[in-house]
Design an enzyme around this catalytic site. Structure first.
Site, short mmCIF file in Angstrom:
data_model
loop_
_atom_site.label_atom_id
_atom_site.label_comp_id
_atom_site.label_asym_id
_atom_site.label_seq_id
_atom_site.Cartn_x
_atom_site.Cartn_y
_atom_site.Cartn_z
N HIS A 233 0.86 -1.19 0.00
CA HIS A 233 0.00 0.00 0.00
C HIS A 233 0.89 1.23 0.00
CE1 HIS A 233 -2.50 3.14 1.87
NE2 HIS A 233 -3.55 2.48 1.45
N ARG A 276 -2.58 1.41 -4.54
CA ARG A 276 -2.42 -0.03 -4.61
C ARG A 276 -2.64 -0.50 -6.04
NH1 ARG A 276 -6.67 -2.46 -0.64
NH2 ARG A 276 -7.75 -0.49 -1.03
N LYS A 279 -6.16 -0.11 -8.25
CA LYS A 279 -7.01 0.87 -7.61
C LYS A 279 -7.00 2.18 -8.40
CE LYS A 279 -8.30 -1.62 -4.10
NZ LYS A 279 -9.72 -1.98 -3.85
N ASP A 282 -5.45 8.76 -6.88
CA ASP A 282 -5.88 9.55 -5.72
C ASP A 282 -4.81 10.61 -5.46
OD1 ASP A 282 -6.44 10.58 -3.11
OD2 ASP A 282 -7.46 8.73 -2.57
N CYS A 284 -3.88 12.19 -2.86
CA CYS A 284 -3.06 12.13 -1.64
C CYS A 284 -1.79 11.32 -1.85
CB CYS A 284 -3.87 11.57 -0.48
SG CYS A 284 -4.21 9.80 -0.56
N TYR A 285 -1.83 10.37 -2.82
CA TYR A 285 -0.63 9.57 -3.06
C TYR A 285 0.44 10.35 -3.81
CZ TYR A 285 -3.45 5.78 -1.33
OH TYR A 285 -4.22 5.00 -0.52
N ASP A 343 -9.57 14.09 -4.01
CA ASP A 343 -8.80 12.94 -4.47
C ASP A 343 -8.75 12.82 -5.99
OD1 ASP A 343 -11.50 12.40 -4.57
OD2 ASP A 343 -11.37 10.42 -3.66
N ASP A 352 -11.14 18.64 1.13
CA ASP A 352 -10.93 18.44 2.56
C ASP A 352 -9.48 18.79 2.88
OD1 ASP A 352 -9.24 15.84 2.51
OD2 ASP A 352 -11.00 15.29 1.32
N HIS A 355 -6.62 15.96 1.91
CA HIS A 355 -6.15 15.93 0.53
C HIS A 355 -5.46 17.24 0.16
CE1 HIS A 355 -8.83 12.39 0.06
NE2 HIS A 355 -7.90 12.03 -0.80
#
Length: 408
Positions: A233, A276, A279, A282, A284-285, A343, A352, A355
């Site tokens: 992850h 991942r 998936k 996003d 945040c990654y 995201d 938010d 993020h």
């Protein structure tokens, strides 16, 4: 600097998801269509109003963040156990945007986090709550970001050290998030980070066997899972590799396998990162995976050049497409009306602070190309952010000054 959408072969069938009717593929195709719509809309703006590059909506983000900081004590009831996180996410975002906090804000933050500190050490999610490693990490980072002696004095280092010993598993060196809580790689990273920033004196004993436990969390894919045997992850991989670096034990993991796994998390079509395998992308990654790559590269640069491939390390060649990563965040994650980040592009997406922090932190990393502090900023100087430290995710000088203070 041209967008990938203008480059030959970007929006082509070769980059699209295979037309197999599964839930995963349907969601992926919907995401790709939303990303393409955002890029096409920007191209139309380029043609109609002469907009050259995707802008960072700095003023809207500042308004969004400062409003959140002002109303922190009276809003966000659903995040009552995460209030030090809110302080950290907002403070780090403001730092990256080069916003200086007033003395009143600094005093309010110090007083609030002091109330979150547990009498036995560590910080809880709010005043009177049980000590927990996650808000402890957030509180320490927020206080270090302030670069203020009053902030440094908030942290009771002796009690912090004593509390960390109560949540350490002496059988394997791992840490639990709180007394009788779950043990995973997040907790171990948070413990290593706060112990390093606060320069705790008993580091060798506190982290005996910890590196070996962390290395056992690395999976056959190359990333790290939450615990031994769990799926790789993005967030856990950052926590695992960063912990090994903080403990000066990076050599015991399979770095090449981690690098291969991390670079493959950048999505060929969207440009952003997934957390991942299989998936969705996003924002945040941008930090959680994006920070792994400069950490690996920093280690590689210390190695002597052995062959032609290693010359890329010496020449500071990027390990991934940094412009594509910036374009995804700027065109697909920004809240154009409200400020803040989300995201991915979707109908009625709500921004938010989580993020917002990690999208901006990722952008900061992407903008630094490692060549004598020159930058490769998508959108030019108006989009430039302050640097963030890829190990702690606070300003490099914030980390350095805090460690200097506590080491004395």
């Amino acid at each position: 600097m041209s967008l990938r959408i203008n480059q030959k072969g970007f929006f082509t069938n070769a980059n699209r998801t295979r037309n197999v009717d599964t839930t995963t593929n349907r969601q992926q195709r919907e995401c790709e269509e939303a990303v393409e719509n955002n890029f096409q809309r920007f191209l139309h703006q380029q043609a109609s109003v002469g907009l050259k590059d995707p802008p960072l909506l700095r003023d809207k983000h500042l308004t969004y963040l400062l409003k959140g900081l002002i109303h922190l004590s009276s809003s966000f009831e659903s995040l009552d156990a995460s209030r030090p996180w809110l302080v950290y996410w907002i403070t780090q975002s403001l730092y990256l945007l080069n916003e200086t906090l007033s003395n009143d804000f600094i005093d309010d933050i110090c007083n609030f986090l002091h109330r979150c500190q547990h009498p036995d050490g560590g910080f809880g999610g709010g005043p009177g709550q049980v000590a927990h490693l996650a808000p402890t990490y957030a509180a320490v980072n927020a206080l270090c970001l302030l670069r203020n002696k009053k902030a440094y004095k908030v942290i009771n280092r002796e009690k912090l050290s004593a509390w960390l010993k109560t949540i350490r598993d002496p059988s394997n060196g791992s840490f639990s998030l709180h007394v009788d809580g779950e043990s995973d790689i997040r907790a171990t990273y948070c413990a290593a980070s706060v112990a390093t920033l606060c320069q705790l004196e008993d580091l060798p004993d506190l982290f005996e066997n910890t590196a070996e436990w962390v290395s056992n969390c690395q999976t056959y894919e190359g990333g790290f899972g939450a615990c031994p045997g769990a799926e790789a992850h993005g967030g856990y991989s950052f926590c695992g590799y960063a912990t090994l670096l903080l403990l000066d034990r990076e050599s015991i993991c399979d770095r090449d396998s981690l690098l291969r796994w991390a670079v493959n998390r950048q999505m060929a079509f969207e440009g952003g990162f997934q957390g991942r395998t299989n998936k969705l992308v996003d924002g945040c990654y941008s930090f959680w995976v994006g920070a792994i790559l400069p950490l690996i590269q920093a280690v590689q640069r210390k190695k002597p050049v052995r062959d032609s491939q290693d010359k890329n390390i010496t020449n500071h060649q990027p390990l991934f497409d940094t412009i594509a990563a910036q374009e995804y965040v700027l065109l697909c994650c920004q809240g154009e009306k409200t400020g803040g980040f989300t995201d991915r592009p979707k109908t009625e997406a709500r921004t938010d602070f989580y993020h917002t922090c990690y999208c901006l932190s990722g952008l900061s990393l992407f903008q630094d190309d490692g060549q004598d502090q020159t930058t490769a900023v998508c959108g030019g100087d108006s989009n430039a952010l302050r640097n963030t430290h890829p190990l702690f995710n606070i300003g490099p000088e914030c980390a350095r000054e805090a460690m200097d203070h506590y080491s004395k």
